[in-house]
Scaffold this motif. Sequence first.
Motif, short mmCIF file in Angstrom:
data_model
loop_
_atom_site.label_atom_id
_atom_site.label_comp_id
_atom_site.label_asym_id
_atom_site.label_seq_id
_atom_site.Cartn_x
_atom_site.Cartn_y
_atom_site.Cartn_z
N VAL A 61 0.86 -1.18 0.00
CA VAL A 61 0.00 0.00 0.00
C VAL A 61 0.90 1.23 0.00
CG1 VAL A 61 -2.14 -0.92 0.92
CG2 VAL A 61 -0.33 -0.31 2.51
N LEU A 62 0.50 2.21 -0.79
CA LEU A 62 1.34 3.38 -1.03
C LEU A 62 0.55 4.65 -0.79
CD1 LEU A 62 3.75 4.96 -2.42
CD2 LEU A 62 2.65 4.40 -4.61
N THR A 63 1.14 5.57 -0.04
CA THR A 63 0.49 6.86 0.11
C THR A 63 1.50 7.99 -0.04
OG1 THR A 63 -1.17 8.06 1.40
CG2 THR A 63 0.69 7.25 2.64
N LYS A 83 2.85 -4.88 2.98
CA LYS A 83 3.83 -3.86 3.37
C LYS A 83 3.38 -2.50 2.87
CE LYS A 83 7.05 -5.06 -0.41
NZ LYS A 83 7.42 -3.88 -1.13
N ALA A 84 4.07 -1.47 3.34
CA ALA A 84 3.61 -0.13 3.01
C ALA A 84 4.77 0.79 2.65
CB ALA A 84 2.83 0.45 4.19
N VAL A 85 4.47 1.76 1.81
CA VAL A 85 5.44 2.81 1.48
C VAL A 85 4.77 4.16 1.68
CG1 VAL A 85 6.81 3.89 -0.35
CG2 VAL A 85 6.73 1.39 -0.17
N HIS A 86 5.48 5.01 2.43
CA HIS A 86 4.96 6.35 2.73
C HIS A 86 5.91 7.37 2.11
CE1 HIS A 86 4.08 9.54 6.06
NE2 HIS A 86 3.52 9.84 4.91
N VAL A 87 5.39 8.18 1.18
CA VAL A 87 6.22 9.24 0.62
C VAL A 87 5.85 10.54 1.31
CG1 VAL A 87 7.01 10.45 -1.43
CG2 VAL A 87 6.26 8.06 -1.61
N GLU A 88 6.85 11.11 1.96
CA GLU A 88 6.62 12.32 2.75
C GLU A 88 7.79 13.26 2.57
OE1 GLU A 88 6.96 11.75 6.90
OE2 GLU A 88 6.14 13.71 7.36
N ASP A 89 7.49 14.53 2.34
CA ASP A 89 8.57 15.51 2.18
C ASP A 89 7.94 16.89 2.36
OD1 ASP A 89 11.48 15.37 0.28
OD2 ASP A 89 10.58 17.28 0.92
N LYS A 106 6.75 7.54 -9.67
CA LYS A 106 8.15 7.22 -9.32
C LYS A 106 8.19 6.15 -8.23
CE LYS A 106 10.80 10.23 -11.61
NZ LYS A 106 12.03 9.89 -12.30
N ALA A 107 7.28 6.28 -7.25
CA ALA A 107 7.27 5.32 -6.15
C ALA A 107 6.82 3.94 -6.65
CB ALA A 107 6.34 5.81 -5.04
N ILE A 108 5.81 3.91 -7.52
CA ILE A 108 5.31 2.62 -8.04
C ILE A 108 6.42 1.92 -8.84
CG2 ILE A 108 3.68 1.59 -9.70
CD1 ILE A 108 1.70 3.88 -8.82
N GLU A 109 7.13 2.71 -9.63
CA GLU A 109 8.24 2.12 -10.42
C GLU A 109 9.32 1.57 -9.50
OE1 GLU A 109 9.02 5.43 -12.96
OE2 GLU A 109 7.90 4.56 -14.65
N LYS A 110 9.57 2.29 -8.42
CA LYS A 110 10.62 1.84 -7.49
C LYS A 110 10.19 0.58 -6.74
CE LYS A 110 13.47 3.56 -3.73
NZ LYS A 110 14.59 4.39 -3.48
N ILE A 111 8.90 0.50 -6.38
CA ILE A 111 8.39 -0.69 -5.67
C ILE A 111 8.42 -1.90 -6.60
CG2 ILE A 111 6.30 -1.72 -4.65
CD1 ILE A 111 5.49 1.22 -3.84
N GLY A 112 8.03 -1.67 -7.88
CA GLY A 112 7.87 -2.77 -8.83
C GLY A 112 6.43 -3.26 -8.79
N TYR A 113 5.81 -3.49 -9.94
CA TYR A 113 4.37 -3.78 -9.92
C TYR A 113 3.95 -4.59 -11.16
CZ TYR A 113 3.87 -0.48 -13.73
OH TYR A 113 3.99 0.12 -14.96
N SER A 204 9.71 4.68 4.50
CA SER A 204 9.46 6.10 4.26
C SER A 204 10.46 6.61 3.22
CB SER A 204 9.65 6.89 5.55
OG SER A 204 8.59 6.62 6.41
N TRP A 205 9.94 7.24 2.19
CA TRP A 205 10.79 7.81 1.15
C TRP A 205 10.53 9.30 1.05
CZ3 TRP A 205 9.22 3.67 -3.05
CH2 TRP A 205 9.83 2.45 -2.74
N ASP A 206 11.58 10.05 0.71
CA ASP A 206 11.38 11.47 0.42
C ASP A 206 11.65 11.71 -1.07
OD1 ASP A 206 14.11 11.42 0.19
OD2 ASP A 206 14.50 12.53 2.05
N LEU A 207 11.61 12.97 -1.47
CA LEU A 207 11.76 13.27 -2.90
C LEU A 207 13.10 12.79 -3.44
CD1 LEU A 207 10.20 16.85 -3.13
CD2 LEU A 207 9.21 14.67 -3.85
#
Length: 261
Positions: A61-63, A83-89, A106-113, A204-207
């Motif tokens: 899950v991605l937000t 699992k989860a990915v949170h993009v915050e900046d 960008k996040a979806i590409e990095k996660i792989g789908y 957690s990922w930032d820009l």
Amino acid sequence: MSLRIVVCVKYVPDATGDRHFAEDLTTDRDAVDGLLSELDEYAVEQALQIADGVDDAEITVLTVGPEDAKDALRKALSMGADKAVHVEDDDLHGTDALGTSLVLTKAIEKIGYDLVVCGMASTDGTMGILPAILAERLGVPQVTLLSEVGVADGKVTGRRDGDTASEQLEAALPAVVSVTDQSGEARYPSFKGIMAAKKKPVESWDLEDLDLEAGEVGLAGAWTAVQDATERPARTAGTVVKDEGEGGKQLAEFLAGQKFI
Ligand SMILES: Cc1cc2nc3c(=O)[nH]c(=O)nc-3n(C[C@H](O)[C@H](O)[C@H](O)COP(=O)(O)OP(=O)(O)OC[C@H]3O[C@@H](n4cnc5c(N)ncnc54)[C@H](O)[C@@H]3O)c2cc1C
């Protein structure tokens, strides 16, 4: 068959709260509690059902959202996502639909789908536009507004119900789908699910992690700007028409006066 599903979930201000714009005409998110957008619960539910029928499926899950958006991720994890990915900046402040879609892409590409699942619209912005922009940016097919969805033989299939007809649609994976509130009740997290969610990984990922510059997002990078906003006027007392023989006439006059008829 292995299947990597990414579900995009949005953390939205509680619609029952008192919502305001901040001074820079962005939504004042600090002033009101938030929660997982109800319409995205359907997306999580459909992802869980699809994963149930696959040997080796993983749901991320991605937000994209502020610190508190982790609450939305925890809810989705407690429903059963893996699992989860949170993009915050801080530089995301004021990001519009194009900016948000860029970050999500960008996040979806990095996660792989193999499959991206979205809700039909967020319950705050309600543009219903993100899934289509995501598909375009990712360069994959979009099958949107599905009230029934399934995956088999490297394809996603689904039914889109319109006013006059129901369409049966399919697309080769990888693809982006969005599901409606008619796709099936979303499950409540069980106690076991809530406890298990506490141990599930949340990255957690930032820009910078996504190779994005501050100027590509935020107010600086937005293609749209709110020029002005005024408070909605307080509700006034309604007009009561008492029927003492002339009620119908008075009602018609009232409606005509308001230009309803
Ligand atoms: C930190 C931050 C600051 C923002 N500031 C502004 C602002 O100042 N001005 C402004 O106009 N807008 C702002 N937004 C809102 C943002 O631009 C909207 O999220 C975006 O435009 C999507 O529009 P929508 O909510 O109508 O989504 P829709 O297109 O209605 O959403 C459809 C689906 O896309 C997915 N989705 C949508 N948004 C997200 C998300 N953030 N994370 C994960 N999945 C998502 C969900 O699956 C959802 O059901 C901000 C957002 C964030 C995260």
